[in-house]
Design an enzyme around this catalytic site. Structure first.
Site, PDB file in Angstrom:
ATOM      1  N   ASP A  23       0.764  -1.011   0.139  1.00  2.00           N
ATOM      2  CA  ASP A  23       0.143  -0.080   0.008  1.00  2.00           C
ATOM      3  C   ASP A  23       0.874   1.413   0.127  1.00  2.00           C
ATOM      4  O   ASP A  23       1.480   1.551   0.826  1.00  2.00           O
ATOM      5  CB  ASP A  23      -0.849  -0.020   1.348  1.00  2.00           C
ATOM      6  CG  ASP A  23      -1.502   1.253   1.375  1.00  2.00           C
ATOM      7  OD1 ASP A  23      -1.580   2.246   0.526  1.00  2.00           O
ATOM      8  OD2 ASP A  23      -2.536   1.351   2.386  1.00  2.00           O
ATOM      9  N   LYS A  87       2.775  11.421  -3.098  1.00  2.00           N
ATOM     10  CA  LYS A  87       1.711  10.838  -3.955  1.00  2.00           C
ATOM     11  C   LYS A  87       0.822  11.462  -4.567  1.00  2.00           C
ATOM     12  O   LYS A  87       0.082  11.373  -5.917  1.00  2.00           O
ATOM     13  CB  LYS A  87       0.978   9.759  -3.250  1.00  2.00           C
ATOM     14  CG  LYS A  87      -0.013   8.796  -3.782  1.00  2.00           C
ATOM     15  CD  LYS A  87      -0.693   7.980  -2.813  1.00  2.00           C
ATOM     16  CE  LYS A  87      -1.886   6.956  -3.301  1.00  2.00           C
ATOM     17  NZ  LYS A  87      -2.329   5.825  -2.435  1.00  2.00           N
ATOM     18  N   GLU A 187      -7.255   0.351  -4.517  1.00  3.22           N
ATOM     19  CA  GLU A 187      -7.282   0.236  -2.983  1.00  3.22           C
ATOM     20  C   GLU A 187      -8.773  -0.381  -2.411  1.00  3.22           C
ATOM     21  O   GLU A 187      -8.498  -1.252  -1.569  1.00  3.22           O
ATOM     22  CB  GLU A 187      -6.890   1.598  -2.117  1.00  3.22           C
ATOM     23  CG  GLU A 187      -5.465   1.946  -2.422  1.00  3.22           C
ATOM     24  CD  GLU A 187      -5.039   3.572  -2.190  1.00  3.22           C
ATOM     25  OE1 GLU A 187      -5.925   4.160  -1.813  1.00  3.22           O
ATOM     26  OE2 GLU A 187      -4.150   3.740  -2.654  1.00  3.22           O
ATOM     27  N   ASP A 211     -13.145   5.102   1.797  1.00  7.37           N
ATOM     28  CA  ASP A 211     -11.772   4.920   2.203  1.00  7.37           C
ATOM     29  C   ASP A 211     -11.437   6.384   2.455  1.00  7.37           C
ATOM     30  O   ASP A 211     -11.334   7.148   1.348  1.00  7.37           O
ATOM     31  CB  ASP A 211     -10.876   4.396   0.838  1.00  7.37           C
ATOM     32  CG  ASP A 211      -9.367   4.345   1.317  1.00  7.37           C
ATOM     33  OD1 ASP A 211      -9.029   5.006   2.188  1.00  7.37           O
ATOM     34  OD2 ASP A 211      -8.632   3.851   0.665  1.00  7.37           O
TER      35      ASP A 211
HETATM   36 MG    MG Z   1      -4.775   4.583   2.144  1.00  5.17          MG
END
Ligand code: MG
Ligand code: ADP
Length: 618
Positions: A23, A87, A187, A211
């Site tokens: 991840d 990111k 994800e 999420d």
């Molecule tokens: Mg995450």
């Protein structure tokens, strides 16, 4: 594949190939594997430490790099040398980031163009791909240290809303870190896998994965049946997360303490250290009613109630995304049977309650929300290693994909929200006699005219053997692989000439762009339909003009002088209508010209048959 037992505790591992799940988070990153004995996914961690590696990179003066917890310590003291949220930069140009430039305390090179951003640290420049590769290298080293074996293969997760460019950038980062990235997985899909949802093959279930991490929000609606995970729709915002909660607290404190702008500018680290205090407060308030701490000889204080008031608007935004996702999936909130909570920020009680209220159900949060994505990536890795064959993963495309046809129209081959991997094909032909090449322009978007969509790629199919217009059969096929990478092939079926390209994703399409494109397609739907009708009429008109002209030059002998004059007049009228962009007039004039020329075609046919009977070459 031979299964070899390992002992994680002693680190005695003899298995030749270990595929890890990673991840790569905005805030935190981690590695997980399937434990070879228990067959359960576990997050890798050293004794007495967290599995989470903060996605923070620190450069010292000698440009030595540290990643993780240690680097995080420098956020306060060396903001220029300490990179967080790399990111968010993946696959972005400076223009994409302009509006959020204030967010970054380190230097992002302002090119003011569409090229990929670079980060400047000292006198060195780093791309987001390199920065991410530093994090991945750290994760790789950590995993190798714990597992006592080389780690070269990985599955890496990305937010569901990541576009092709961002997925490709993630892949490249893996490569740079010495990892063979076998699969990029969404994800939310990984999270569902970690919950083992769909393990009972008979049951069919519709679930929502909510999420909320540090920097991104994703909502995905998945349908699970017969061991197949199908993403029905996705929605989200890559600029919404727990960081925003921290900033809200920081701003509140700045106001409370009446810290003015000059002070903030003069002392760069004030905001950073307030940020860390704010995060501490936020986590504390997940379990307590108030928080206080001292800061520069002053007291920082906040109640849970105040905190909840501050973050309410952010939560509302996430729920709006949920509404949109349900709409895209053509479902009601009551259709959702299970809600899976992912990301550290879902520990905030108000988040949990709000989501639970929205769906009218208890939410599912039994798996550690920080680890759940990596655990799911490990499950996927295990599937790829061939240990878990019954599973198949399907994802969807966020925008429609198609090619440009006559008149600049968008011809959609793969509609938005199609499942991937996906395949589609359609046949096209040439417009001119002897046309030896055909330009294939690939676009992404929802508008009727390609100029309003986004060009992904363009190539020429060449060496088409000379044939009359309309005779070649060019089959254009689209293939999206499981990572969402598009492969476009064009093949002339009569000759077998073919050409293909892997669509090199263009960097710089933000999620906001995707949203904007969708929105525009709705706002402009009426205009688009009118424009499409006009373009189609013009194209048809131009085609008949060119066919007629062609015919006239070849078959003068078959037509009387009067007919020739009438035809010329009708052609002129049609040409004028086309120039005037008058759809109805074009259609009328096209019909009139057709009327006049129809008998010619029959006559030509008869003549051809006659000629053939006489044994003449056509
Ligand atoms: Mg995450
Ligand atoms: P990402 O996926 O963006 O890397 P994570 O899932 O690791 O993010 O979540 C990180 C976020 O979760 C951070 O904003 C962090 O402050 C927040 N967080 C972690 N624990 C808690 C908690 N107990 N209460 C509230 N927020 C938390």
């Amino acid at each position: 594949m031979a299964k070899i037992g390992i002992n994680i505790a002693t680190g005695s591992l003899q298995q030749a190939e270990m595929i890890v799940g990673i991840d790569l988070g905005t805030t935190n990153s981690l590695v997980a594997i399937i434990h070879p004995e228990s067959k359960m996914p576990i997050a890798l961690k050293e004794h007495n430490s967290s599995s989470l590696v903060p996605s923070v990179i620190h450069f010292n003066n000698a440009a030595n790099i540290t990643v993780g917890e240690e680097a995080k310590n420098y956020l306060e003291t060396e903001p220029h040398n300490t990179i967080f949220s790399a990111k968010r930069l993946m696959g972005k140009s400076y223009n994409d980031l302009k509006q959020n430039a204030a967010f970054f305390t380190y230097k992002i090179i302002d090119n003011d163009d569409e090229k990929l951003v670079k980060v400047q640290v000292g006198n060195k420049f780093y791309s987001p791909i390199e920065l991410s590769s530093f994090i991945l290298k750290e994760l790789k080293a950590k995993a190798e240290h714990i597992l006592k074996t080389p780690v070269t293969k990985a599955v890496i997760t990305v937010p569901a809303y990541f576009n092709d460019a961002q997925r490709q950038a993630t892949r490249d980062a893996g490569k740079l870190a010495g990892l063979d990235v076998l699969r990029i997985v969404n994800e939310p899909t990984a999270a569902a896998l970690a919950y083992g949802l769909g393990l009972e093959k008979e049951t069919e279930k519709t679930i929502a994965v909510y999420d909320l991490g540090g920097g991104t929000f994703d909502i995905s609606i998945l349908k699970i049946s017969n061991g197949i995970f199908e993403v029905l729709s996705t929605n989200g915002n890559t600029y919404l997360g727990g960081d925003d909660f921290d900033h809200a607290i920081v701003n509140y404190w700045i106001e409370e303490l009446s810290i003015n702008d000059e002070e903030l500018k003069a002392n760069n680290s004030i905001k950073q250290s307030l940020r860390l205090k704010a995060e501490e407060a936020k986590k504390h308030l997940s379990f307590n009613d108030e928080f206080s701490t001292s800061f520069n000889e002053k007291e920082l204080f906040i109640t849970k109630q105040k905190f909840e008031a501050l973050i309410q608007p952010f939560i509302e935004q996430t729920l709006q995304c949920c509404t949109n996702a349900l709409k895209d999936a053509a479902l009601q909130s009551t259709d959702i049977e299970t809600i899976v909570m992912v990301g550290g920020s879902t520990r905030v009680p108000l988040v949990k309650h709000s989501v639970s209220n929205f769906f009218g159900k208890e939410v599912n949060d039994s798996v550690n929300p920080d680890e759940v994505v990596a655990l799911g990536a490990a499950v996927q890795a295990d599937i790829l290693a061939g240990n878990n064959k019954e599973f198949l993963l399907l994802d969807i495309t966020p925008l429609s994909l198609g090619i440009e046809t006559m008149g600049g129209l968008m011809d959609v081959l793969i509609p938005r929200n199609s499942k991937i991997p996906s395949k589609a094909g359609r046949q096209y032909t040439t417009q001119k006699d002897g046309q030896g090449s055909m330009r294939i322009s690939v676009y992404q978007g929802e508008r009727d005219l390609v100029k309003d969509n986004r060009k992904l790629a363009e190539f020429n199919l060449t060496n088409i053997p000379g044939m009359p217009a309309g005779l070649p059969k060019v089959e254009v096929s689209f293939l999206i692989n499981a990572d969402g990478i598009l492969m476009v092939k064009a093949k002339e079926l009569r000759s077998g000439v073919e050409q293909s390209i892997e669509v090199k994703p263009q960097y710089g399409l933000t999620d906001d762009d995707v949203e904007k494109m969708l929105l525009e397609s709705i706002t402009h739907a009426k205009d688009d339909i009118a424009i499409r009708a006009l373009v189609e009429a013009k194209t048809e008109g131009e085609q008949i003009l060119s066919t007629t002209e062609n015919f006239l030059t070849k078959n003068t002998s078959l037509i009387t002088k009067d007919e020739m004059l009438a035809t010329a007049a009708a052609m002129q009228a049609l040409q004028l209508a086309i120039t005037m962009d008058d759809k109805n007039l074009i259609q009328t004039k096209t019909e009139e010209l057709n009327e006049i020329t129809r008998p010619f075609a029959e006559r030509a046919m008869d003549a051809a048959v006659g000629a053939a009977l006489k044994g003449k070459q056509l």
